[in-house]
Design a protein around this motif. Sequence first.
Motif, PDB file in Angstrom:
ATOM      1  N   ARG A 103       0.946  -1.293   0.005  1.00 40.80           N
ATOM      2  CA  ARG A 103      -0.007   0.072  -0.105  1.00 40.80           C
ATOM      3  C   ARG A 103       0.721   1.181   0.016  1.00 40.80           C
ATOM      4  O   ARG A 103       1.735   1.359   0.755  1.00 40.80           O
ATOM      5  CB  ARG A 103      -0.983  -0.100   1.353  1.00 40.80           C
ATOM      6  CG  ARG A 103      -1.933  -1.281   1.447  1.00 40.80           C
ATOM      7  CD  ARG A 103      -2.933  -1.102   0.388  1.00 40.80           C
ATOM      8  NE  ARG A 103      -3.687  -2.328   0.529  1.00 40.80           N
ATOM      9  CZ  ARG A 103      -3.665  -3.350  -0.144  1.00 40.80           C
ATOM     10  NH1 ARG A 103      -2.541  -3.573  -1.090  1.00 40.80           N
ATOM     11  NH2 ARG A 103      -4.480  -4.320  -0.159  1.00 40.80           N
ATOM     12  N   SER A 104       0.542   2.279  -0.726  1.00 45.63           N
ATOM     13  CA  SER A 104       1.430   3.386  -1.051  1.00 45.63           C
ATOM     14  C   SER A 104       0.756   4.622  -0.461  1.00 45.63           C
ATOM     15  O   SER A 104      -0.467   4.862  -0.602  1.00 45.63           O
ATOM     16  CB  SER A 104       1.828   3.614  -2.451  1.00 45.63           C
ATOM     17  OG  SER A 104       2.578   2.517  -3.037  1.00 45.63           O
ATOM     18  N   VAL A 105       1.327   5.405   0.347  1.00 46.28           N
ATOM     19  CA  VAL A 105       0.884   6.499   0.736  1.00 46.28           C
ATOM     20  C   VAL A 105       1.659   7.911   0.459  1.00 46.28           C
ATOM     21  O   VAL A 105       3.127   7.538   0.725  1.00 46.28           O
ATOM     22  CB  VAL A 105       0.635   6.519   2.402  1.00 46.28           C
ATOM     23  CG1 VAL A 105       0.314   8.003   2.810  1.00 46.28           C
ATOM     24  CG2 VAL A 105      -0.162   5.488   3.191  1.00 46.28           C
ATOM     25  N   VAL A 106       1.247   8.916  -0.249  1.00 45.92           N
ATOM     26  CA  VAL A 106       2.093   9.651  -0.637  1.00 45.92           C
ATOM     27  C   VAL A 106       2.266  10.898   0.343  1.00 45.92           C
ATOM     28  O   VAL A 106       1.407  11.294   0.923  1.00 45.92           O
ATOM     29  CB  VAL A 106       1.817  10.625  -2.080  1.00 45.92           C
ATOM     30  CG1 VAL A 106       2.659  11.798  -2.443  1.00 45.92           C
ATOM     31  CG2 VAL A 106       1.686   9.551  -3.251  1.00 45.92           C
ATOM     32  N   LEU A 107       3.401  11.347   0.732  1.00 41.91           N
ATOM     33  CA  LEU A 107       3.705  12.499   1.621  1.00 41.91           C
ATOM     34  C   LEU A 107       4.093  13.831   0.672  1.00 41.91           C
ATOM     35  O   LEU A 107       4.842  13.924   0.069  1.00 41.91           O
ATOM     36  CB  LEU A 107       4.950  11.950   2.488  1.00 41.91           C
ATOM     37  CG  LEU A 107       4.950  10.798   3.292  1.00 41.91           C
ATOM     38  CD1 LEU A 107       6.181  10.537   3.946  1.00 41.91           C
ATOM     39  CD2 LEU A 107       3.637  10.746   4.121  1.00 41.91           C
ATOM     40  N   GLY A 143      -5.006   2.534   8.681  1.00 40.03           N
ATOM     41  CA  GLY A 143      -6.104   2.501   7.808  1.00 40.03           C
ATOM     42  C   GLY A 143      -5.926   1.986   6.462  1.00 40.03           C
ATOM     43  O   GLY A 143      -6.767   1.215   5.981  1.00 40.03           O
ATOM     44  N   VAL A 144      -4.937   2.107   5.795  1.00 40.42           N
ATOM     45  CA  VAL A 144      -4.791   1.800   4.405  1.00 40.42           C
ATOM     46  C   VAL A 144      -4.498   0.136   4.234  1.00 40.42           C
ATOM     47  O   VAL A 144      -4.742  -0.387   3.413  1.00 40.42           O
ATOM     48  CB  VAL A 144      -3.490   2.614   3.490  1.00 40.42           C
ATOM     49  CG1 VAL A 144      -3.808   4.020   3.504  1.00 40.42           C
ATOM     50  CG2 VAL A 144      -2.320   2.258   4.302  1.00 40.42           C
ATOM     51  N   LEU A 145      -4.183  -0.372   5.272  1.00 33.53           N
ATOM     52  CA  LEU A 145      -4.113  -1.785   5.446  1.00 33.53           C
ATOM     53  C   LEU A 145      -5.341  -2.412   5.825  1.00 33.53           C
ATOM     54  O   LEU A 145      -5.493  -3.595   5.553  1.00 33.53           O
ATOM     55  CB  LEU A 145      -3.063  -2.249   6.545  1.00 33.53           C
ATOM     56  CG  LEU A 145      -1.529  -1.963   6.480  1.00 33.53           C
ATOM     57  CD1 LEU A 145      -0.605  -2.324   7.513  1.00 33.53           C
ATOM     58  CD2 LEU A 145      -1.091  -2.473   5.275  1.00 33.53           C
ATOM     59  N   ARG A 146      -6.197  -1.638   5.871  1.00 33.16           N
ATOM     60  CA  ARG A 146      -7.818  -2.100   6.054  1.00 33.16           C
ATOM     61  C   ARG A 146      -8.559  -1.826   4.759  1.00 33.16           C
ATOM     62  O   ARG A 146      -9.785  -1.717   4.812  1.00 33.16           O
ATOM     63  CB  ARG A 146      -8.592  -1.304   7.280  1.00 33.16           C
ATOM     64  CG  ARG A 146      -8.014  -1.858   8.802  1.00 33.16           C
ATOM     65  CD  ARG A 146      -8.783  -1.551  10.040  1.00 33.16           C
ATOM     66  NE  ARG A 146      -8.931  -0.112   9.820  1.00 33.16           N
ATOM     67  CZ  ARG A 146      -8.328   0.784  10.551  1.00 33.16           C
ATOM     68  NH1 ARG A 146      -7.084   0.376  11.420  1.00 33.16           N
ATOM     69  NH2 ARG A 146      -8.401   2.111  10.595  1.00 33.16           N
ATOM     70  N   GLU A 147      -7.733  -1.319   3.847  1.00 33.19           N
ATOM     71  CA  GLU A 147      -8.278  -0.942   2.330  1.00 33.19           C
ATOM     72  C   GLU A 147      -9.007   0.471   2.346  1.00 33.19           C
ATOM     73  O   GLU A 147      -9.675   0.682   1.548  1.00 33.19           O
ATOM     74  CB  GLU A 147      -9.247  -2.072   1.847  1.00 33.19           C
ATOM     75  CG  GLU A 147      -8.681  -3.387   1.809  1.00 33.19           C
ATOM     76  CD  GLU A 147      -7.630  -3.550   0.828  1.00 33.19           C
ATOM     77  OE1 GLU A 147      -7.675  -2.771  -0.031  1.00 33.19           O
ATOM     78  OE2 GLU A 147      -6.822  -4.575   1.072  1.00 33.19           O
TER      79      GLU A 147
END
Length: 256
Positions: A103-107, A143-147
């Motif tokens: 899962r990718s999160v942009v900073l 949260g992103v790991l919970r989609e």
Amino acid sequence: MVRIRVLVVDDHRIFAESLAAALAAEPDVDVSAAGSGPAALRCLERAVAEGRRFDVMLVDADLGAVAGSVPGQREPGSGSGPPPASDGIALVAGVRVSHPGVRSVVLAERDDPRRAALALQAGASGWVAKDCSLSRLLAVIRGVLREETHLPPALLTGVLRELTAARKHRTDSERLVESLTPREHEVLRCMVAGLGRKDVAARLFLSPHTVRTHMQNVLGKLGVHSTLAAVALARRAGVRPADLAGDVVERSGQLA
């Protein structure tokens, strides 16, 4: 305890090390850091080989940006195509394909609805301010790991507007591409693959003059004035480049 493996990707060393140290203080988080896109890909591949896959990648939106440049800037006429290779968003798109489980999160240093929309289209699950609190960032990671998809509330309206506009541009582009004949479509795929007129002629077993006519027809039907603009429109419409290694092109003039 289930541990979350996080990869921080940022070419600002002090920021990357500080963030990694803060996250590593959490009992259920393991952190590694990379200073560039290629380094991040090597980390991901090495983790797979060692059976220690990463769960979340935190990547700088302006990864690799040169001082004085405008992140995400495109050549005139290129429309809403993919971001430049040096961009963190491009890394997100590549990881989405090569490591779909990450899962990718942009900073980001600033709110930008257009680039946030591009990040989501590239496969990001979140867009977070670099100066957000550690508790907020941890909430996003979990949260992103919970989609879940995470965006700052102030960006929601702008991002939705950008995504709606992108969908409209894609639909309009698809309609224009559908007006092409089968042969013109094949010529367009060659153009998307970066082939010039002589190479297209050799590939399709046509004369350069015939290819020139097809290319002019393609530009006319798409309503553009350059090959660059035609390729950008084709990409928006989802046109695949010709497979230079594997496609088999019929020698006959059936599609001419």
